[in-house]
Write a protein that holds these residues in place. Structure first.
Motif, PDB file in Angstrom:
ATOM      1  N   SER A 100     -52.420  10.228  28.446  1.00  0.00           N
ATOM      2  CA  SER A 100     -51.246  11.049  28.780  1.00  0.00           C
ATOM      3  C   SER A 100     -49.934  10.324  28.505  1.00  0.00           C
ATOM      4  O   SER A 100     -48.957  10.472  29.234  1.00  0.00           O
ATOM      5  N   SER A 101     -49.925   9.505  27.455  1.00  0.00           N
ATOM      6  CA  SER A 101     -48.729   8.752  27.043  1.00  0.00           C
ATOM      7  C   SER A 101     -48.255   7.783  28.120  1.00  0.00           C
ATOM      8  O   SER A 101     -47.066   7.488  28.226  1.00  0.00           O
ATOM      9  N   ILE A 102     -49.198   7.304  28.906  1.00  0.00           N
ATOM     10  CA  ILE A 102     -48.873   6.305  29.935  1.00  0.00           C
ATOM     11  C   ILE A 102     -49.326   4.934  29.433  1.00  0.00           C
ATOM     12  O   ILE A 102     -50.500   4.708  29.185  1.00  0.00           O
ATOM     13  N   ILE A 103     -48.369   4.029  29.274  1.00  0.00           N
ATOM     14  CA  ILE A 103     -48.639   2.679  28.792  1.00  0.00           C
ATOM     15  C   ILE A 103     -48.354   1.690  29.926  1.00  0.00           C
ATOM     16  O   ILE A 103     -47.337   1.816  30.620  1.00  0.00           O
ATOM     17  N   LYS A 104     -49.231   0.744  30.106  1.00  0.00           N
ATOM     18  CA  LYS A 104     -49.086  -0.217  31.197  1.00  0.00           C
ATOM     19  C   LYS A 104     -47.750  -0.962  31.116  1.00  0.00           C
ATOM     20  O   LYS A 104     -47.286  -1.306  30.030  1.00  0.00           O
ATOM     21  N   ARG A 105     -47.184  -1.258  32.273  1.00  0.00           N
ATOM     22  CA  ARG A 105     -45.885  -1.947  32.318  1.00  0.00           C
ATOM     23  C   ARG A 105     -45.945  -3.324  31.668  1.00  0.00           C
ATOM     24  O   ARG A 105     -44.974  -3.778  31.071  1.00  0.00           O
ATOM     25  N   ILE A 106     -47.091  -3.975  31.783  1.00  0.00           N
ATOM     26  CA  ILE A 106     -47.211  -5.330  31.246  1.00  0.00           C
ATOM     27  C   ILE A 106     -46.989  -5.357  29.734  1.00  0.00           C
ATOM     28  O   ILE A 106     -46.575  -6.382  29.176  1.00  0.00           O
ATOM     29  N   LYS A 107     -47.221  -4.220  29.069  1.00  0.00           N
ATOM     30  CA  LYS A 107     -47.038  -4.162  27.617  1.00  0.00           C
ATOM     31  C   LYS A 107     -45.571  -4.286  27.224  1.00  0.00           C
ATOM     32  O   LYS A 107     -45.266  -4.527  26.050  1.00  0.00           O
ATOM     33  N   MET A 108     -44.649  -4.124  28.167  1.00  0.00           N
ATOM     34  CA  MET A 108     -43.234  -4.224  27.849  1.00  0.00           C
ATOM     35  C   MET A 108     -42.824  -5.653  27.494  1.00  0.00           C
ATOM     36  O   MET A 108     -41.762  -5.859  26.914  1.00  0.00           O
ATOM     37  N   TYR A 109     -43.662  -6.617  27.840  1.00  0.00           N
ATOM     38  CA  TYR A 109     -43.320  -8.012  27.516  1.00  0.00           C
ATOM     39  C   TYR A 109     -44.509  -8.833  27.041  1.00  0.00           C
ATOM     40  O   TYR A 109     -44.328  -9.858  26.382  1.00  0.00           O
ATOM     41  N   SER A 110     -45.731  -8.410  27.335  1.00  0.00           N
ATOM     42  CA  SER A 110     -46.890  -9.246  27.011  1.00  0.00           C
ATOM     43  C   SER A 110     -47.054  -9.463  25.515  1.00  0.00           C
ATOM     44  O   SER A 110     -47.341 -10.580  25.058  1.00  0.00           O
ATOM     45  N   ARG A 111     -46.874  -8.413  24.714  1.00  0.00           N
ATOM     46  CA  ARG A 111     -47.047  -8.558  23.273  1.00  0.00           C
ATOM     47  C   ARG A 111     -45.938  -9.402  22.645  1.00  0.00           C
ATOM     48  O   ARG A 111     -46.150 -10.052  21.622  1.00  0.00           O
ATOM     49  N   MET A 112     -44.770  -9.379  23.249  1.00  0.00           N
ATOM     50  CA  MET A 112     -43.684 -10.242  22.754  1.00  0.00           C
ATOM     51  C   MET A 112     -44.034 -11.711  22.944  1.00  0.00           C
ATOM     52  O   MET A 112     -43.845 -12.541  22.044  1.00  0.00           O
ATOM     53  N   SER A 136     -42.498   0.955  22.538  1.00  0.00           N
ATOM     54  CA  SER A 136     -43.213   2.144  23.016  1.00  0.00           C
ATOM     55  C   SER A 136     -43.486   2.056  24.512  1.00  0.00           C
ATOM     56  O   SER A 136     -43.385   3.056  25.231  1.00  0.00           O
ATOM     57  N   ALA A 137     -43.853   0.862  24.981  1.00  0.00           N
ATOM     58  CA  ALA A 137     -44.106   0.675  26.419  1.00  0.00           C
ATOM     59  C   ALA A 137     -42.823   0.877  27.224  1.00  0.00           C
ATOM     60  O   ALA A 137     -42.847   1.467  28.319  1.00  0.00           O
ATOM     61  N   ILE A 138     -41.714   0.411  26.688  1.00  0.00           N
ATOM     62  CA  ILE A 138     -40.422   0.628  27.357  1.00  0.00           C
ATOM     63  C   ILE A 138     -40.136   2.123  27.452  1.00  0.00           C
ATOM     64  O   ILE A 138     -39.744   2.636  28.509  1.00  0.00           O
ATOM     65  N   GLY A 139     -40.350   2.843  26.351  1.00  0.00           N
ATOM     66  CA  GLY A 139     -40.122   4.281  26.365  1.00  0.00           C
ATOM     67  C   GLY A 139     -41.027   5.014  27.335  1.00  0.00           C
ATOM     68  O   GLY A 139     -40.581   5.884  28.081  1.00  0.00           O
ATOM     69  N   SER A 140     -42.309   4.658  27.345  1.00  0.00           N
ATOM     70  CA  SER A 140     -43.267   5.304  28.234  1.00  0.00           C
ATOM     71  C   SER A 140     -42.909   5.085  29.695  1.00  0.00           C
ATOM     72  O   SER A 140     -42.928   6.024  30.504  1.00  0.00           O
ATOM     73  N   ASN A 141     -42.579   3.857  30.048  1.00  0.00           N
ATOM     74  CA  ASN A 141     -42.320   3.543  31.455  1.00  0.00           C
ATOM     75  C   ASN A 141     -40.977   4.080  31.944  1.00  0.00           C
ATOM     76  O   ASN A 141     -40.858   4.460  33.106  1.00  0.00           O
ATOM     77  N   ILE A 142     -39.987   4.140  31.072  1.00  0.00           N
ATOM     78  CA  ILE A 142     -38.739   4.797  31.459  1.00  0.00           C
ATOM     79  C   ILE A 142     -38.985   6.290  31.646  1.00  0.00           C
ATOM     80  O   ILE A 142     -38.463   6.914  32.580  1.00  0.00           O
ATOM     81  N   GLY A 143     -39.813   6.874  30.774  1.00  0.00           N
ATOM     82  CA  GLY A 143     -40.164   8.277  30.929  1.00  0.00           C
ATOM     83  C   GLY A 143     -40.880   8.560  32.231  1.00  0.00           C
ATOM     84  O   GLY A 143     -40.607   9.559  32.910  1.00  0.00           O
ATOM     85  N   ARG A 144     -41.808   7.684  32.601  1.00  0.00           N
ATOM     86  CA  ARG A 144     -42.517   7.848  33.879  1.00  0.00           C
ATOM     87  C   ARG A 144     -41.558   7.692  35.053  1.00  0.00           C
ATOM     88  O   ARG A 144     -41.622   8.453  36.028  1.00  0.00           O
ATOM     89  N   ARG A 151     -45.092  15.620  27.106  1.00  0.00           N
ATOM     90  CA  ARG A 151     -44.451  15.742  25.793  1.00  0.00           C
ATOM     91  C   ARG A 151     -43.169  14.914  25.731  1.00  0.00           C
ATOM     92  O   ARG A 151     -42.890  14.283  24.706  1.00  0.00           O
ATOM     93  N   GLN A 152     -42.412  14.901  26.802  1.00  0.00           N
ATOM     94  CA  GLN A 152     -41.174  14.119  26.817  1.00  0.00           C
ATOM     95  C   GLN A 152     -41.458  12.618  26.842  1.00  0.00           C
ATOM     96  O   GLN A 152     -40.760  11.833  26.198  1.00  0.00           O
ATOM     97  N   ARG A 153     -42.519  12.213  27.575  1.00  0.00           N
ATOM     98  CA  ARG A 153     -42.912  10.796  27.561  1.00  0.00           C
ATOM     99  C   ARG A 153     -43.334  10.363  26.161  1.00  0.00           C
ATOM    100  O   ARG A 153     -43.009   9.260  25.712  1.00  0.00           O
ATOM    101  N   THR A 154     -44.065  11.244  25.479  1.00  0.00           N
ATOM    102  CA  THR A 154     -44.494  10.925  24.117  1.00  0.00           C
ATOM    103  C   THR A 154     -43.289  10.746  23.203  1.00  0.00           C
ATOM    104  O   THR A 154     -43.257   9.841  22.361  1.00  0.00           O
ATOM    105  N   LEU A 155     -42.280  11.592  23.370  1.00  0.00           N
ATOM    106  CA  LEU A 155     -41.057  11.454  22.585  1.00  0.00           C
ATOM    107  C   LEU A 155     -40.362  10.130  22.888  1.00  0.00           C
ATOM    108  O   LEU A 155     -39.837   9.469  21.985  1.00  0.00           O
ATOM    109  N   MET A 156     -40.374   9.717  24.157  1.00  0.00           N
ATOM    110  CA  MET A 156     -39.759   8.432  24.527  1.00  0.00           C
ATOM    111  C   MET A 156     -40.526   7.265  23.891  1.00  0.00           C
ATOM    112  O   MET A 156     -39.929   6.259  23.500  1.00  0.00           O
TER     113      MET A 156
END
Length: 588
Positions: A100-112, A136-144, A151-156
């Motif tokens: 459902s376009s939900i990405i774990k918060r840890i992805k916002m920095y772990s891959r960096m 993408s993780a930043i967009g997903s978590n701001i959307g959540r 659909r809006q989370r996917t756009l984010m």
């Protein structure tokens, strides 16, 4: 608690004073800024690590740098971040399709963190996929956080990916196109504005903090000549074949190293294998953009001077042979890096191997003196576009990326031609892209089929009906009649003492004898039951389940897990759920 209270007040204010359309545009701008900052941070960190290691001036250090980098990355991923690395863009597509376009918060920095170490120490992969995951993780978590719908989370997520690509290459158009071609399955006109805002701001932030320090850029020196048309046509077909070789060889090398189960041993073996390759073939170190820049500046011979064993060679054919070996070995270097536990993507390697392909094509033609001398720099750039188009199945992204990093559209026609031919050639052998092939084969990603896409969002475990009353096969008919009086259903699963399904009884099976007193006392349930036409498992996807319904014509099928009866799934409940999801999606 204070943050939640303030957030709640803000969301109430937003509902009263700001339309959802304008709110999404505002969030796209925020995501663009943060995505651009993430790209700048990652680029700066990698350059800092690389310059620090190179300043040591150790002759044979290349064999140890990748080992150390991959080992540190594997340890951090397993014991600190506690996450499994892999192909980042593939993960994003899976999250959109199944989470459902939900990405774990840890992805916002772990891959960096992990990609900076891997690439900084010489891992033969790129930074683009990790920064796309970050954006993408930043967009997903701001959307959540802002309570946006699916659909809006996917756009984010798309906005985050666009900002990431735009920020790392300073190429806003390519960022938007990449998001549309690779990340988002469908885009409406209204979605373009948020994507544009995020991509432009990502590029502006990158320019503000990094200036001209981009991963790759080149100013064209040679014009496009129309009589080179046939050469570009041939190059496009070759690029498609090279893309096929790159994809399959990379996956083979990755699987080869991944067979080692112990993470530390795997990191050491894969890192040492990569180090040996880099020691002899220096261009395999890191992303490889420096090698492409030397080729574009007509300094291909200086690539030899960076190798400990080949610095004495200067013959043009020796350079061609060396470049060919680099082309053949790059997929192994990339596969070893990822398979050993390093983190990075295949975006940069596909550009690198494409550049080498174009260089080889032009160099061989010119050395053979076939009557027509062609531009090495132009064919190198167009080759980058061709192989990237074939590997990613993203021809428009490849076209606009090369056009933007060359600061002009002089090569636009050959870029379009080679990209189209390479994509078509590769698609003949590989129906799906590097990112989507595994997901489509496993049924976790459905493209271009709205019905299947909607079915893929349904989880069979949530549709199982468990309110059916069961009965033992050795019980009498009168016991079954008692159950009929209590039950609101007309189906009765027959199970033994181990909860193993033996058969099914419906009211139609007993209607004629259920009120006969003698039959109630003498007839055994086991003689009345019949085998179900098919069974399903809660682990099956909805496409498989619907296939069984269509094949049998049944309206109800029992669910069996580990040989035990769980419940039933009914076609009517599936249809109701499907209709609800369809209405919700149309509303969104």
């Amino acid at each position: 608690m204070i943050f939640k209270r303030l957030l709640g007040k803000f969301l109430v204010w937003r509902i009263r004073h700001l339309s959802i359309k304008n709110f999404v545009i505002l969030l796209a701008g925020v995501i663009g800024v943060i995505g651009g900052l993430a790209a700048v941070t990652l680029k700066g960190t990698v350059h800092l690590i690389q310059s620090g290691l190179l300043s040591l001036n150790l002759s044979f250090a290349y064999i140890f740098f990748p080992v150390v980098g991959i080992l540190i990355t594997a340890i951090i991923a397993k014991y600190v971040l506690k996450e499994r690395l892999g192909h980042g863009v593939t993960y994003i597509l899976y999250a959109i399709s199944k989470k459902s376009s939900i990405i774990k918060r840890i992805k916002m920095y772990s891959r960096m963190i992990t990609s900076a170490i891997t690439v900084g120490f010489g891992g033969s992969v790129g930074l683009e996929a990790p920064i796309v995951v970050t954006g993408s993780a930043i967009g997903s978590n701001i959307g959540r956080l802002m309570h946006l719908n699916y659909r809006q989370r996917t756009l984010m997520i798309g906005c985050g990916a666009a900002a990431a690509i735009s920020g790392i290459f300073n190429s806003p158009v390519a960022g938007v196109i990449f998001s549309i071609e690779v990340i988002l399955s469908e885009v409406t006109i209204g979605a373009f504005i948020p994507l544009l805002i995020a991509s432009v701001l990502g590029s502006l932030i990158s320019m503000l903090f990094s200036g001209d320090d981009v991963l790759f850029s080149f100013n064209l020196t040679d014009p496009f000549l129309t009589n080179d048309f046939l050469f570009y046509l041939l190059l496009g077909a070759i690029c498609g074949l090279v893309a096929y070789y790159f994809t399959n060889t990379t996956l083979f090398a990755e699987r080869l190293v991944s067979k080692i189960k112990q993470p530390i041993i795997k990191a050491l073996v894969g890192g040492l294998a990569l180090g040996v390759l880099i020691l002899v073939f220096n261009p395999l170190y890191g992303e490889g953009y420096n090698t492409i820049k030397l080729i574009l500046n007509d300094e291909a011979s200086s690539v030899f001077s960076q190798s400990e064993f080949l610095s004495g060679f200067s013959d043009p054919w020796a350079i061609v042979a060396f470049a060919l070996l680099v082309l053949l070995l790059k997929p192994f270097a990339t596969g070893f890096t990822i398979g050993a536990g390093g983190n990075g993507g295949i975006f940069a390697p596909s550009l690198f191997i494409g550049g080498i392909t174009g260089f080889l094509f032009a160099s061989v033609n010119n050395l053979l003196e076939l009557g027509k001398t062609i531009s090495v720099s132009n064919f190198t750039l167009v080759g980058m576009c061709g192989v990237m188009s074939g590997v990613l199945h993203a021809p428009l992204t490849a076209i606009f990326l090369i056009a933007e990093i060359t600061s002009g559209y002089t090569l636009f026609l050959p870029l379009m031609l080679v990209s189209a031919i390479a994509y078509s050639t590769n698609s003949y052998f590989q129906k799906h892209s590097f990112y989507t092939s595994k997901l489509i084969e496993s049924g976790d990603l459905i493209q271009y089929d709205k019905d299947k896409q909607l079915l893929s969002l349904m989880n069979i475990s949530k549709l199982i009906e468990k309110d059916l009353l069961t009965i033992h096969p050795e019980r009498k008919l009168d016991d079954l009649v008692d159950l009929v009086k209590k039950s609101k259903r007309n189906i009765f699963p027959v199970v033994d003492e181990n909860n193993v399904l033996k058969g099914i009884i419906t009211l139609d099976d007993i209607r004629e004898i259920m009120f006969d007193k003698e039959s109630q006392k003498n007839v055994i349930v086991g003689t009345l039951m019949h085998k179900p036409p098919e069974t399903v498992s809660s682990k099956e996807n909805m496409q498989q389940v619907m296939g069984k319904f269509e094949k049998t014509g049944a309206w109800n099928l029992p669910v069996i897990d580990n040989d035990e009866y769980v419940g039933i799934v009914s076609k009517s409940r599936i249809f109701n759920t499907y209709r609800t999801k369809l209405k919700r999606q149309n509303k969104e």
